[in-house]
Scaffold this motif. Structure first.
Motif, PDB file in Angstrom:
ATOM      1  N   ARG A 257      68.835  82.114  19.749  1.00 50.76           N
ATOM      2  CA  ARG A 257      68.840  81.903  20.902  1.00 50.76           C
ATOM      3  C   ARG A 257      69.213  82.671  22.364  1.00 50.76           C
ATOM      4  O   ARG A 257      69.938  83.314  22.071  1.00 50.76           O
ATOM      5  N   GLY A 258      68.298  82.315  22.551  1.00 50.43           N
ATOM      6  CA  GLY A 258      68.775  82.856  24.219  1.00 50.43           C
ATOM      7  C   GLY A 258      68.940  82.901  25.234  1.00 50.43           C
ATOM      8  O   GLY A 258      67.751  81.845  25.523  1.00 50.43           O
ATOM      9  N   GLU A 259      70.551  82.762  25.665  1.00 47.29           N
ATOM     10  CA  GLU A 259      70.916  81.956  26.743  1.00 47.29           C
ATOM     11  C   GLU A 259      70.697  82.502  28.744  1.00 47.29           C
ATOM     12  O   GLU A 259      71.354  83.645  28.377  1.00 47.29           O
ATOM     13  N   TYR A 260      70.736  81.816  28.829  1.00 49.48           N
ATOM     14  CA  TYR A 260      70.551  82.395  30.756  1.00 49.48           C
ATOM     15  C   TYR A 260      71.593  81.833  31.611  1.00 49.48           C
ATOM     16  O   TYR A 260      72.066  80.775  31.658  1.00 49.48           O
ATOM     17  N   TYR A 261      72.143  82.524  32.103  1.00 53.00           N
ATOM     18  CA  TYR A 261      72.984  81.842  33.752  1.00 53.00           C
ATOM     19  C   TYR A 261      71.930  82.279  35.275  1.00 53.00           C
ATOM     20  O   TYR A 261      70.521  82.719  34.548  1.00 53.00           O
ATOM     21  N   GLU A 262      72.211  81.530  36.014  1.00 56.93           N
ATOM     22  CA  GLU A 262      71.446  81.950  36.742  1.00 56.93           C
ATOM     23  C   GLU A 262      71.955  82.141  38.464  1.00 56.93           C
ATOM     24  O   GLU A 262      73.981  81.735  38.310  1.00 56.93           O
ATOM     25  N   ILE A 263      71.679  82.914  38.696  1.00 56.06           N
ATOM     26  CA  ILE A 263      72.567  83.810  40.429  1.00 56.06           C
ATOM     27  C   ILE A 263      72.606  82.568  41.316  1.00 56.06           C
ATOM     28  O   ILE A 263      71.304  82.310  41.834  1.00 56.06           O
ATOM     29  N   ALA A 264      74.054  82.079  41.748  1.00 55.30           N
ATOM     30  CA  ALA A 264      73.891  80.981  42.926  1.00 55.30           C
ATOM     31  C   ALA A 264      73.144  81.622  43.730  1.00 55.30           C
ATOM     32  O   ALA A 264      72.540  81.746  44.455  1.00 55.30           O
ATOM     33  N   THR A 265      72.597  80.275  44.621  1.00 57.37           N
ATOM     34  CA  THR A 265      71.189  80.019  45.857  1.00 57.37           C
ATOM     35  C   THR A 265      71.362  81.218  46.912  1.00 57.37           C
ATOM     36  O   THR A 265      70.738  81.579  47.109  1.00 57.37           O
ATOM     37  N   GLU A 266      72.759  80.527  47.264  1.00 59.27           N
ATOM     38  CA  GLU A 266      73.504  81.659  48.212  1.00 59.27           C
ATOM     39  C   GLU A 266      73.867  83.202  48.204  1.00 59.27           C
ATOM     40  O   GLU A 266      73.011  83.827  49.204  1.00 59.27           O
ATOM     41  N   HIS A 267      73.795  83.719  47.123  1.00 57.54           N
ATOM     42  CA  HIS A 267      73.561  84.977  46.407  1.00 57.54           C
ATOM     43  C   HIS A 267      72.334  85.345  45.830  1.00 57.54           C
ATOM     44  O   HIS A 267      72.106  87.157  45.183  1.00 57.54           O
ATOM     45  N   THR A 268      71.392  84.848  46.084  1.00 58.06           N
ATOM     46  CA  THR A 268      70.170  85.546  44.690  1.00 58.06           C
ATOM     47  C   THR A 268      69.302  86.576  45.827  1.00 58.06           C
ATOM     48  O   THR A 268      68.666  87.498  45.165  1.00 58.06           O
ATOM     49  N   ASP A 269      69.709  87.121  47.215  1.00 61.24           N
ATOM     50  CA  ASP A 269      69.654  88.244  47.607  1.00 61.24           C
ATOM     51  C   ASP A 269      70.060  89.681  46.784  1.00 61.24           C
ATOM     52  O   ASP A 269      69.354  90.224  47.240  1.00 61.24           O
ATOM     53  N   LEU A 270      71.088  89.437  45.911  1.00 59.80           N
ATOM     54  CA  LEU A 270      71.645  89.997  45.436  1.00 59.80           C
ATOM     55  C   LEU A 270      69.861  90.867  44.473  1.00 59.80           C
ATOM     56  O   LEU A 270      70.452  92.382  44.214  1.00 59.80           O
TER      57      LEU A 270
ATOM     58  N   ASP B 122      79.131  83.399  41.006  1.00 55.45           N
ATOM     59  CA  ASP B 122      78.088  83.592  41.311  1.00 55.45           C
ATOM     60  C   ASP B 122      76.698  83.267  40.456  1.00 55.45           C
ATOM     61  O   ASP B 122      76.160  83.108  40.573  1.00 55.45           O
ATOM     62  N   LEU B 123      77.430  82.989  39.309  1.00 51.41           N
ATOM     63  CA  LEU B 123      77.030  82.948  37.854  1.00 51.41           C
ATOM     64  C   LEU B 123      77.684  81.856  37.685  1.00 51.41           C
ATOM     65  O   LEU B 123      78.462  80.997  37.385  1.00 51.41           O
ATOM     66  N   VAL B 124      76.188  80.929  37.649  1.00 50.02           N
ATOM     67  CA  VAL B 124      76.280  79.326  37.293  1.00 50.02           C
ATOM     68  C   VAL B 124      75.310  79.402  35.302  1.00 50.02           C
ATOM     69  O   VAL B 124      73.727  79.911  35.526  1.00 50.02           O
ATOM     70  N   ARG B 125      76.151  78.496  34.786  1.00 51.34           N
ATOM     71  CA  ARG B 125      74.815  78.831  33.434  1.00 51.34           C
ATOM     72  C   ARG B 125      74.008  77.711  33.282  1.00 51.34           C
ATOM     73  O   ARG B 125      73.539  76.756  34.319  1.00 51.34           O
ATOM     74  N   SER B 126      72.554  78.284  33.397  1.00 47.94           N
ATOM     75  CA  SER B 126      71.906  78.338  32.939  1.00 47.94           C
ATOM     76  C   SER B 126      70.474  77.585  31.606  1.00 47.94           C
ATOM     77  O   SER B 126      71.635  77.575  31.107  1.00 47.94           O
ATOM     78  N   GLY B 127      69.616  77.586  31.699  1.00 41.38           N
ATOM     79  CA  GLY B 127      68.935  76.877  29.905  1.00 41.38           C
ATOM     80  C   GLY B 127      68.882  78.043  29.171  1.00 41.38           C
ATOM     81  O   GLY B 127      69.949  78.645  29.297  1.00 41.38           O
TER      82      GLY B 127
END
Ligand SMILES: Cc1cc2nc3c(=O)[nH]c(=O)nc-3n(C[C@H](O)[C@H](O)[C@H](O)COP(=O)(O)OP(=O)(O)OC[C@H]3O[C@@H](n4cnc5c(N)ncnc54)[C@H](O)[C@@H]3O)c2cc1C
Length: 405
Positions: free
Chosen positions: A223-236, A337-342
């Motif tokens: 399994r490969g798990e992802y986080y997502e960067i919170a929408t307000e900081h995707t400009d990182l 900034d890190l939100v658990r994703s799929g």
């Protein structure tokens, strides 16, 4: 000339690419998948990156088919008006000891004919990715992002529009290979084909056993798990930011991937899944666990790689550890900034001696072609894999060759 009937098991991007190519060759094609939608597994649970081919040894199938497939995919997306965004990638060395491997990769990029690749220094990296820290980087400007699920849906539509059949929601349960034909049975149908192409991803070894093929390599699910960067900081992150790969584990390390629509994924990691299609820790299927545990290759792999395995499990269960690894590249990243994703599950082919099958593996047997290993970059390479498989089928069968060439 009588019509040739070919069955394709698996409506992932590889199976659908094969089916579409066969349909163009005027063959009667039936695709069968156990799920209710196309691309239900790896082909829709991935990073959606059209890889350039930098990582693969020159001359390998991966190197050849990834380069060619990327070009075919780009043309296909243009023809079908599907999104294809060339956002570019940087492979970043954060430590001095990674520099020799970065320079080796730059040489490999040239050997693999990747256009525009160049080593950039820390200040050029800052111009391109202001929030990314690194000593130096390899820039690959042509790397693109797409939506492989949408591409697979379009391939399925092509197959149906040209008279092919796509049967969804019916697992193939039995395959009986006879001298002149091959019989298959799902939970609801019985079909007879002149030839069968099996593109079953995570279930490839199960299907291989149904046709009496050897159980080497065996597919072990990671399994490969992802986080997502919170929408307000995707400009990182502006494009694709990847680590210098460890040659022993080229798919590991923190990857930052800006997708279509601007979301940024961080990951994936790689932990042993407890079910062949186990997208969460709680997805446990004892039959799959037992099969994985019993396979001699698993025990050998575990003995050789337990430290790396433990490291990946730590990154899976602890957000702090994952964050620390990600901050080596993007120091401004914070915990919130890190939100658990799929998650996705990789079909990793493992040999009995514990070594990972690295390249694509395709077996041709009488009346059956088995795709036994189609890991990343198989989504990128899918259209080229289809041409390759059909070319090999034609090499093995003169009457088939007359139809497709
Ligand atoms: C986390 C992750 C990230 C990735 N990132 C990338 C990337 O960025 N770029 C890239 O190029 N590649 C990437 N890959 C790899 C890529 O997704 C796969 O190589 C590709 O999707 C494989 O396609 P496939 O058609 O072989 O398999 P799948 O998409 O898994 O399809 C196999 C199909 O077979 C069906 N099936 C199985 N058993 C049966 C049965 N008994 N009867 C009927 N149907 C059956 C399944 O339901 C499934 O739909 C990634 C993979 C993962 C897991």
């Amino acid at each position: 000339m009588t019509t040739l009937r070919i069955g394709v098991i698996g409506a992932g991007i590889v199976g659908l690419s094969v089916a579409r190519r066969l349909q163009q060759a005027n063959v009667e094609v039936t695709v069968i998948d156990k799920e209710l939608t196309v691309a239900a597994h790896q082909s829709s649970h991935n990073s959606n990156v059209v890889h350039s081919g930098v990582y693969y040894p020159p001359g390998s199938l991966k190197a050849k088919l990834c380069r060619r497939g990327g070009g075919l995919l780009r043309a296909y997306c243009a023809e079908r008006r599907l999104p294809y965004e060339e956002i570019g990638k940087v492979i970043v060395a954060v430590r001095d000891d990674e520099l020799p491997r970065l320079f080796d990769l730059a040489k490999q990029a040239k050997a693999n004919g990747i256009p525009g690749s160049q080593v950039i220094d820390a200040s050029e990296l800052r111009d391109r990715e202001p929030h990314v820290r690194g000593r130096s980087a390899l820039l690959i400007p042509g790397t693109a992002v797409v939506d492989f699920r949408v591409i697979a849906e379009q391939l399925a539509a092509d197959v149906v529009q040209t008279g092919g059949e796509v049967i969804l929601g019916h697992p193939v349960k039995e395959i009986d290979v006879r001298a002149a034909v091959v019989h298959i049975a799902t939970d609801a149908h019985e079909r007879v084909f002149d030839h069968l192409v099996v593109c079953a991803g995570l279930q490839s070894s199960l299907l291989a056993r149904m046709v009496g093929a050897a159980s080497d390599p065996e597919i072990i699910p990671f399994r490969g798990e992802y986080y997502e960067i919170a929408t307000e900081h995707t400009d990182l992150i502006r494009g694709l930011v990847y680590p210098v790969p460890d040659p022993r584990y080229p798919f590991l390390g923190v990857h930052f991937t800006r997708g279509l629509g601007g979301h940024v994924h961080v990951g994936p990691n790689a932990v042993l899944a407890l079910s062949q299609e186990g997208y969460r820790w709680s997805d446990v299927r004892l039959r799959d666990v037992w099969r994985t545990a019993r396979y001699p290759g698993t025990r050998k792999m575990a003995r050789q790689n337990w430290q790396m395995g433990a490291r990946e499990i730590c990154g899976s269960v602890s957000k702090s550890i994952f964050l620390r690894r990600a901050r080596a590249y993007v120091p401004d990243l914070t915990r919130t900034d890190l939100v658990r994703s799929g998650a996705g599950v990789r079909a990793q082919a493992l040999h009995r001696d514990g070594s990972l099958a690295d390249d694509f593996v395709i077996d041709h047997r009488p009346r059956v072609t088995l795709v036994r290993n189609a890991p990343s970059p198989a989504a990128t390479a899918s259209l080229a894999i289809a041409d390759h498989i059909i070319g090999e089928m034609a090499d093995n069968d003169e009457s088939f060759a007359r139809r497709v060439r």
